[in-house]
Motif scaffolding. Structure first.
Motif, PDB file in Angstrom:
ATOM      1  N   ALA A 198       0.861  -1.177   0.000  1.00  0.00           N
ATOM      2  CA  ALA A 198       0.000   0.000   0.000  1.00  0.00           C
ATOM      3  C   ALA A 198       0.903   1.234   0.000  1.00  0.00           C
ATOM      4  N   GLY A 199       1.456   1.529  -1.156  1.00  0.00           N
ATOM      5  CA  GLY A 199       2.467   2.582  -1.265  1.00  0.00           C
ATOM      6  C   GLY A 199       3.819   2.005  -0.876  1.00  0.00           C
ATOM      7  N   SER A 200       4.896   2.721  -1.257  1.00  0.00           N
ATOM      8  CA  SER A 200       6.201   2.205  -0.818  1.00  0.00           C
ATOM      9  C   SER A 200       6.356   2.386   0.687  1.00  0.00           C
ATOM     10  N   ASP A 201       5.581   3.278   1.285  1.00  0.00           N
ATOM     11  CA  ASP A 201       5.576   3.414   2.750  1.00  0.00           C
ATOM     12  C   ASP A 201       5.338   2.051   3.421  1.00  0.00           C
ATOM     13  N   ASP A 202       4.423   1.284   2.845  1.00  0.00           N
ATOM     14  CA  ASP A 202       4.084  -0.033   3.393  1.00  0.00           C
ATOM     15  C   ASP A 202       5.312  -0.953   3.345  1.00  0.00           C
ATOM     16  N   LEU A 203       6.055  -0.877   2.234  1.00  0.00           N
ATOM     17  CA  LEU A 203       7.262  -1.711   2.107  1.00  0.00           C
ATOM     18  C   LEU A 203       8.328  -1.295   3.118  1.00  0.00           C
ATOM     19  N   ILE A 204       8.490   0.032   3.301  1.00  0.00           N
ATOM     20  CA  ILE A 204       9.473   0.531   4.283  1.00  0.00           C
ATOM     21  C   ILE A 204       9.132  -0.063   5.652  1.00  0.00           C
ATOM     22  N   ASP A 205       7.854  -0.049   5.968  1.00  0.00           N
ATOM     23  CA  ASP A 205       7.393  -0.547   7.260  1.00  0.00           C
ATOM     24  C   ASP A 205       7.647  -2.056   7.416  1.00  0.00           C
ATOM     25  N   ILE A 206       7.277  -2.844   6.395  1.00  0.00           N
ATOM     26  CA  ILE A 206       7.455  -4.302   6.579  1.00  0.00           C
ATOM     27  C   ILE A 206       8.927  -4.705   6.512  1.00  0.00           C
ATOM     28  N   ILE A 207       9.720  -3.982   5.743  1.00  0.00           N
ATOM     29  CA  ILE A 207      11.160  -4.300   5.714  1.00  0.00           C
ATOM     30  C   ILE A 207      11.740  -4.091   7.108  1.00  0.00           C
ATOM     31  N   LEU A 208      11.365  -2.986   7.738  1.00  0.00           N
ATOM     32  CA  LEU A 208      11.917  -2.722   9.070  1.00  0.00           C
ATOM     33  C   LEU A 208      11.378  -3.718  10.092  1.00  0.00           C
ATOM     34  N   ARG A 209      10.116  -4.087   9.958  1.00  0.00           N
ATOM     35  CA  ARG A 209       9.578  -5.066  10.908  1.00  0.00           C
ATOM     36  C   ARG A 209      10.227  -6.427  10.712  1.00  0.00           C
ATOM     37  N   LEU A 210      10.697  -6.686   9.494  1.00  0.00           N
ATOM     38  CA  LEU A 210      11.356  -7.969   9.235  1.00  0.00           C
ATOM     39  C   LEU A 210      12.762  -8.014   9.830  1.00  0.00           C
ATOM     40  N   PHE A 211      13.490  -6.903   9.742  1.00  0.00           N
ATOM     41  CA  PHE A 211      14.912  -6.962  10.093  1.00  0.00           C
ATOM     42  C   PHE A 211      15.272  -6.347  11.454  1.00  0.00           C
ATOM     43  N   ILE A 212      14.382  -5.552  12.026  1.00  0.00           N
ATOM     44  CA  ILE A 212      14.777  -4.795  13.220  1.00  0.00           C
ATOM     45  C   ILE A 212      14.236  -5.411  14.504  1.00  0.00           C
ATOM     46  N   GLU A 213      15.151  -5.739  15.381  1.00  0.00           N
ATOM     47  CA  GLU A 213      14.795  -6.104  16.762  1.00  0.00           C
ATOM     48  C   GLU A 213      14.996  -4.835  17.578  1.00  0.00           C
ATOM     49  N   PRO A 214      14.303  -4.707  18.715  1.00  0.00           N
ATOM     50  CA  PRO A 214      14.508  -3.497  19.516  1.00  0.00           C
ATOM     51  C   PRO A 214      15.998  -3.242  19.756  1.00  0.00           C
ATOM     52  N   GLY A 215      16.419  -2.004  19.504  1.00  0.00           N
ATOM     53  CA  GLY A 215      17.818  -1.626  19.729  1.00  0.00           C
ATOM     54  C   GLY A 215      18.693  -1.744  18.493  1.00  0.00           C
ATOM     55  N   ASP A 216      18.245  -2.461  17.458  1.00  0.00           N
ATOM     56  CA  ASP A 216      19.028  -2.514  16.219  1.00  0.00           C
ATOM     57  C   ASP A 216      19.066  -1.133  15.574  1.00  0.00           C
ATOM     58  N   LYS A 217      20.110  -0.927  14.778  1.00  0.00           N
ATOM     59  CA  LYS A 217      20.299   0.423  14.223  1.00  0.00           C
ATOM     60  C   LYS A 217      19.974   0.498  12.728  1.00  0.00           C
ATOM     61  N   VAL A 218      19.463   1.646  12.350  1.00  0.00           N
ATOM     62  CA  VAL A 218      19.146   1.930  10.949  1.00  0.00           C
ATOM     63  C   VAL A 218      19.822   3.247  10.580  1.00  0.00           C
ATOM     64  N   GLY A 277      13.589   0.346  16.534  1.00  0.00           N
ATOM     65  CA  GLY A 277      15.001   0.486  16.163  1.00  0.00           C
ATOM     66  C   GLY A 277      15.556   1.845  16.563  1.00  0.00           C
ATOM     67  N   GLU A 278      16.872   1.936  16.409  1.00  0.00           N
ATOM     68  CA  GLU A 278      17.532   3.204  16.739  1.00  0.00           C
ATOM     69  C   GLU A 278      17.989   3.854  15.425  1.00  0.00           C
ATOM     70  N   VAL A 279      17.610   5.123  15.248  1.00  0.00           N
ATOM     71  CA  VAL A 279      17.994   5.830  14.023  1.00  0.00           C
ATOM     72  C   VAL A 279      19.388   6.425  14.219  1.00  0.00           C
ATOM     73  N   VAL A 280      20.298   6.084  13.306  1.00  0.00           N
ATOM     74  CA  VAL A 280      21.639   6.676  13.350  1.00  0.00           C
ATOM     75  C   VAL A 280      21.719   7.655  12.181  1.00  0.00           C
ATOM     76  N   LYS A 281      21.849   8.935  12.540  1.00  0.00           N
ATOM     77  CA  LYS A 281      21.838   9.978  11.498  1.00  0.00           C
ATOM     78  C   LYS A 281      23.225  10.181  10.936  1.00  0.00           C
ATOM     79  N   VAL A 282      23.369  10.053   9.627  1.00  0.00           N
ATOM     80  CA  VAL A 282      24.630  10.424   8.984  1.00  0.00           C
ATOM     81  C   VAL A 282      24.274  11.468   7.924  1.00  0.00           C
ATOM     82  N   PRO A 283      24.361  12.752   8.273  1.00  0.00           N
ATOM     83  CA  PRO A 283      23.883  13.796   7.355  1.00  0.00           C
ATOM     84  C   PRO A 283      24.596  13.760   6.017  1.00  0.00           C
ATOM     85  N   ARG A 284      23.877  14.172   4.982  1.00  0.00           N
ATOM     86  CA  ARG A 284      24.481  14.328   3.653  1.00  0.00           C
ATOM     87  C   ARG A 284      25.417  15.523   3.655  1.00  0.00           C
ATOM     88  N   LYS A 285      26.254  15.593   2.629  1.00  0.00           N
ATOM     89  CA  LYS A 285      27.195  16.717   2.529  1.00  0.00           C
ATOM     90  C   LYS A 285      26.447  17.969   2.048  1.00  0.00           C
TER      91      LYS A 285
END
Ligand SMILES: Cc1ncc(COP(=O)(O)O)c(C=O)c1O
Length: 363
Positions: free
Chosen positions: A97-117, A136-144
């Motif tokens: 249901a939109g690529s938003d749905d894929l983003i959500d299920i991909i993260l639910r598939l691979f992320i255990e609490p505390g894993d980093k993205v 999950g934990e968001v690790v920000k690496v800003p663009r240049k």
């Protein structure tokens, strides 16, 4: 109240603390806010297709009779049609249901609490949003400064808990794309690399052909932008074949609703029409870019998508956004520290460009 159980206290702490996603408002809300009649507005805030969907989609939706039935949970016909469109195997495709749905299920598939993205802002807000919901934990690496990826910083940020990195290419909101060699460097890391090609039909430069050759590459696509059916919610992912059964297992069984199902098939059967509207938008992107360059207080960034990011210099970006809103022209302003001096304008029809440029001249 017949009892006094503190249910608010039961809400997951992380979700109480997380920042909400800021979506775009519907046209009628915006026109009410600006007090400009709905037919007289220019909606340039959502990177939507201003020409609408294929007329075949309209007709097929009106003719379709089986809305009382559940859609196919295995998405058979849709995956087959997507396989033909992308040149990929249907068993490497999952629709959502939109690529938003894929983003959500991909993260639910691979992320255990505390894993980093790893998230590389400024970019699409759904990546940190879904990461936090998944625990999950968001690790920000800003663009240049030119919005390209900071590869050395990304490599440095990866550790044993890092599972996924998202790269929008073309990137929203900056409109630039990652190179094949950059993505290959990321693929060499021990991570799932999600390349989000929501705007690829406007850039014509995909990395989807790499998917069969890498065990850790997922490419996301959507029908929201080029095919003009954002309101129906239709997207898909092309994935390593061994991951697909898991994504199919954990997705909502009927995630592609029947209307979206019909619209995907009809859009793919009317590519000639849709490609014409895409070409019109690509041509209009140049007209808009050149128009924006005439202002010495705006610095538009070259874009291969259907929107243009502009730095606003010597005046407030928010004021420009509000000034245009008063005239019924809706663009995107982001209330984030990285983007507080920028505006993003979606490419519209020629009359929309004329209107935006005239309104900017009046400021
Ligand atoms: C980079 C990117 N990915 C995905 C999406 C969401 O697409 P969809 O409507 O398919 O959920 C957007 C929408 O703005 C986007 O900019």
């Amino acid at each position: 109240m017949l009892n006094s159980i503190d249910v608010e206290n039961m809400v997951r702490g992380a979700l109480k603390r997380m920042t909400a996603y800021t979506p775009v408002d519907p046209a009628e809300v915006l026109s009410g806010r600006a007090q400009v009649p709905a037919g007289q507005t220019a909606k340039l805030d959502g990177n939507e297709n201003p020409y609408g969907c294929s007329p075949r989609v309209q007709k097929a939706l009106a003719k379709f009779r089986d809305y009382n039935r559940y859609p196919d949970p295995d998405q058979r016909e849709v995956r087959k049609a997507l396989a033909k469109y992308t040149g990929m195997k249907s068993d490497s495709i999952v629709a959502g249901a939109g690529s938003d749905d894929l983003i959500d299920i991909i993260l639910r598939l691979f992320i255990e609490p505390g894993d980093k993205v790893i998230n590389c802002p400024p970019t699409f807000g759904m990546y940190p949003f879904c990461t936090e919901i998944a625990g999950g934990e968001v690790v920000k690496v800003p663009r240049k400064a030119d919005f390209s990826l900071g590869l050395p910083a990304i490599k440095k940020a990866v550790d044993a808990e890092t599972r996924v990195i998202f790269v929008a290419s073309p990137n929203n909101p900056s409109g630039n794309q990652a190179s094949e060699s950059e993505i290959k460097e990321l693929l060499a890391l021990d991570l799932i690399v999600v390349v989000d090609e929501a705007y690829v039909e406007f850039s014509g430069n995909s990395l989807i052909q790499l998917v069969p050759h890498y065990a850790n590459l997922i490419v996301l696509r959507t029908f929201s932008k080029w095919a003009g059916i954002a309101g129906l919610r239709a997207g898909y992912g092309v994935c390593p074949i061994n991951i697909v059964p898991y994504l199919m297992k954990i997705k909502q069984p009927y995630n592609i609703n029947m209307a979206a199902y019909v619209a995907i098939l009809e859009s793919l059967a009317d590519l000639g029409y849709l490609q014409k509207t895409v070409r019109a938008m690509v041509e209009e992107r140049d007209v808009l870019y050149n128009g924006l360059r005439e202002f010495n207080w705006l610095k538009p960034f070259p874009s291969v998508a259907n929107f243009i990011l502009c730095a606003v210099q010597g005046r407030g970006a928010r004021d420009v956004y509000l000034g245009l809103q008063k005239k019924g022209i809706f663009i995107r302003y982001f209330e984030t520290s990285e983007l507080k001096d920028y505006i993003r304008i979606s490419v519209g029809r020629p009359q929309d460009t004329i209107r935006v440029i005239a309104a900017l001249r009046d400021m």
